[in-house]
Design a protein around this motif. Structure first.
Motif, PDB file in Angstrom:
ATOM      1  N   GLY A   1      97.180  74.986  52.382  1.00  0.00           N
ATOM      2  CA  GLY A   1      95.987  74.478  53.371  1.00  0.00           C
ATOM      3  C   GLY A   1      95.354  73.609  53.349  1.00  0.00           C
ATOM      4  N   MET A   2      94.904  73.572  51.653  1.00  0.00           N
ATOM      5  CA  MET A   2      93.921  72.306  51.994  1.00  0.00           C
ATOM      6  C   MET A   2      94.168  71.768  52.509  1.00  0.00           C
ATOM      7  N   ARG A   3      95.190  70.736  52.382  1.00  0.00           N
ATOM      8  CA  ARG A   3      96.130  69.200  52.307  1.00  0.00           C
ATOM      9  C   ARG A   3      95.984  69.513  54.000  1.00  0.00           C
ATOM     10  N   GLN A   4      96.376  71.018  54.277  1.00  0.00           N
ATOM     11  CA  GLN A   4      96.406  70.754  56.318  1.00  0.00           C
ATOM     12  C   GLN A   4      95.470  70.589  56.505  1.00  0.00           C
ATOM     13  N   ALA A   5      94.087  70.559  56.400  1.00  0.00           N
ATOM     14  CA  ALA A   5      92.967  71.195  56.101  1.00  0.00           C
ATOM     15  C   ALA A   5      92.091  69.304  56.141  1.00  0.00           C
ATOM     16  N   PHE A   6      92.160  68.883  55.181  1.00  0.00           N
ATOM     17  CA  PHE A   6      91.966  67.945  54.960  1.00  0.00           C
ATOM     18  C   PHE A   6      92.271  66.824  54.440  1.00  0.00           C
ATOM     19  N   GLY A   7      93.428  66.750  54.134  1.00  0.00           N
ATOM     20  CA  GLY A   7      94.202  66.064  53.841  1.00  0.00           C
ATOM     21  C   GLY A   7      94.628  64.906  52.813  1.00  0.00           C
ATOM     22  N   THR A   8      94.042  65.937  51.939  1.00  0.00           N
ATOM     23  CA  THR A   8      93.965  66.055  50.504  1.00  0.00           C
ATOM     24  C   THR A   8      93.939  67.246  49.819  1.00  0.00           C
ATOM     25  N   ASP A   9      94.184  67.320  48.208  1.00  0.00           N
ATOM     26  CA  ASP A   9      94.638  68.887  47.749  1.00  0.00           C
ATOM     27  C   ASP A   9      92.920  69.334  46.965  1.00  0.00           C
ATOM     28  N   LEU A  10      92.929  70.358  46.593  1.00  0.00           N
ATOM     29  CA  LEU A  10      92.100  70.750  46.252  1.00  0.00           C
ATOM     30  C   LEU A  10      91.167  70.183  44.828  1.00  0.00           C
TER      31      LEU A  10
ATOM     32  N   GLU B   1      82.672  77.031  53.940  1.00  0.00           N
ATOM     33  CA  GLU B   1      83.358  76.739  54.981  1.00  0.00           C
ATOM     34  C   GLU B   1      84.791  75.838  54.482  1.00  0.00           C
ATOM     35  N   TRP B   2      84.921  74.543  53.558  1.00  0.00           N
ATOM     36  CA  TRP B   2      86.266  74.598  53.323  1.00  0.00           C
ATOM     37  C   TRP B   2      86.912  75.847  53.243  1.00  0.00           C
ATOM     38  N   GLN B   3      86.398  76.818  52.442  1.00  0.00           N
ATOM     39  CA  GLN B   3      87.642  77.807  52.191  1.00  0.00           C
ATOM     40  C   GLN B   3      88.198  78.479  53.127  1.00  0.00           C
ATOM     41  N   LEU B   4      86.994  78.412  54.006  1.00  0.00           N
ATOM     42  CA  LEU B   4      87.545  79.388  55.413  1.00  0.00           C
ATOM     43  C   LEU B   4      88.123  78.454  56.617  1.00  0.00           C
ATOM     44  N   ARG B   5      88.103  77.246  56.230  1.00  0.00           N
ATOM     45  CA  ARG B   5      88.823  76.311  57.020  1.00  0.00           C
ATOM     46  C   ARG B   5      90.245  76.443  56.338  1.00  0.00           C
ATOM     47  N   ALA B   6      90.625  76.135  54.993  1.00  0.00           N
ATOM     48  CA  ALA B   6      91.788  75.994  54.815  1.00  0.00           C
ATOM     49  C   ALA B   6      91.980  77.329  54.150  1.00  0.00           C
ATOM     50  N   GLY B   7      91.314  78.332  54.831  1.00  0.00           N
ATOM     51  CA  GLY B   7      92.463  79.627  55.135  1.00  0.00           C
ATOM     52  C   GLY B   7      92.577  80.004  56.219  1.00  0.00           C
ATOM     53  N   GLU B   8      91.704  79.618  57.280  1.00  0.00           N
ATOM     54  CA  GLU B   8      92.976  79.477  58.951  1.00  0.00           C
ATOM     55  C   GLU B   8      94.334  78.730  59.300  1.00  0.00           C
ATOM     56  N   ARG B   9      94.727  77.848  57.819  1.00  0.00           N
ATOM     57  CA  ARG B   9      95.452  77.219  57.808  1.00  0.00           C
ATOM     58  C   ARG B   9      96.539  78.187  57.718  1.00  0.00           C
ATOM     59  N   LEU B  10      96.468  79.545  56.782  1.00  0.00           N
ATOM     60  CA  LEU B  10      97.283  80.284  55.950  1.00  0.00           C
ATOM     61  C   LEU B  10      98.957  80.087  56.913  1.00  0.00           C
ATOM     62  N   GLU B  11      99.371  80.835  57.570  1.00  0.00           N
ATOM     63  CA  GLU B  11     100.210  80.736  58.599  1.00  0.00           C
ATOM     64  C   GLU B  11     100.520  79.168  58.282  1.00  0.00           C
ATOM     65  N   ASP B  12     100.443  78.172  59.039  1.00  0.00           N
ATOM     66  CA  ASP B  12     100.918  76.590  58.597  1.00  0.00           C
ATOM     67  C   ASP B  12     101.219  76.207  57.311  1.00  0.00           C
ATOM     68  N   SER B  13     100.645  76.662  55.915  1.00  0.00           N
ATOM     69  CA  SER B  13     100.843  76.536  55.020  1.00  0.00           C
ATOM     70  C   SER B  13     102.576  77.395  54.402  1.00  0.00           C
TER      71      SER B  13
END
Length: 218
Positions: free
Chosen positions: A105-114, A86-98
């Motif tokens: 994408g990790m920071r945008q989805a979870f507020g932190t780095d990998l 799930e965390w991979q998918l959620r980060a991947g969903e933010r690819l365009e924003d990234s």
């Protein structure tokens, strides 16, 4: 495609086909799946050449599916499991924003780095490390083609559990190595202990964003 492979591995299809061909109905029963929907997944896997249809709705393994078996040699099972997390998918969903913002994408989805995320969630970190260890086939190819000078020190920065470094040292008996990764990873670097090269490997914990071990040649 990555999602289809992930689901196939979660259902255990590569392992179910390991010993003999099986019919669709048998696979549906073994995986507790809807037969008609499973059939669509199997068609996709067939097109990807991961499985073979030997007769109408009867399937067998291929060299690709063998690499996805859980306990196979240099298995990619854990890598396939990782790509559907799930965390991979959620980060991947933010690819365009990234791409637009430069923020991962990790920071945008979870507020932190990998790396901070993995430190906070040990089960995810364990899966991540297993997935990297599954790249053994590629690690061995790299280790076999590079000419490592005798007596030099190789530092594997972010080297996970040490599979790549162990393969380098196994092929180069005079080379010494330093495995450098996060403390939680170094604490579970079991591959090094079982590699036969443990006396030539130093384990160092740290953060490569802050500093790396000195005195390495490569």
């Amino acid at each position: 495609m990555a999602r289809a492979i992930h689901v196939a591995v979660r259902l255990g299809l590569p392992d179910l086909l390991a010993n003999r061909p099986k019919e669709l109905s048998e696979l549906a029963l073994a995986t507790a799946s809807d037969e008609s929907t499973l059939y669509r997944l199997l068609r996709c896997l067939k097109d990807l050449r991961i499985i073979r249809e030997t007769a109408p709705r009867c399937y067998s393994s291929t060299p690709l599916s063998e690499q996805l078996q859980r306990d196979g040699s240099d298995s990619l099972y854990w890598l396939a499991m990782l790509y559907g997390e799930e965390w991979q998918l959620r980060a991947g969903e933010r690819l365009e924003d990234s791409i637009r913002t430069g923020v991962s994408g990790m920071r945008q989805a979870f507020g932190t780095d990998l790396w901070t995320y993995l430190n906070q969630y040990p089960k995810s970190a364990e899966l991540y490390n297993r997935a990297l260890s599954g790249l053994g086939t590629f690690n061995d190819q790299i280790a076999s083609v590079y000419d490592f000078p005798e007596g030099e020190v190789v530092i594997d920065i972010g080297g996970g559990r040490g599979d790549f470094l162990a393969r380098i040292l196994a092929r180069n008996p005079t080379v010494r190595g330093v495995l450098f990764d996060r403390n939680s990873v170094i604490a579970s670097a079991g591959i090094v202990a079982n590699s036969g090269c443990g006396d030539r490997i130093s384990l160092v914990a740290g953060d490569f964003f802050e500093s790396i071990p000195p005195n390495g040649d490569i």
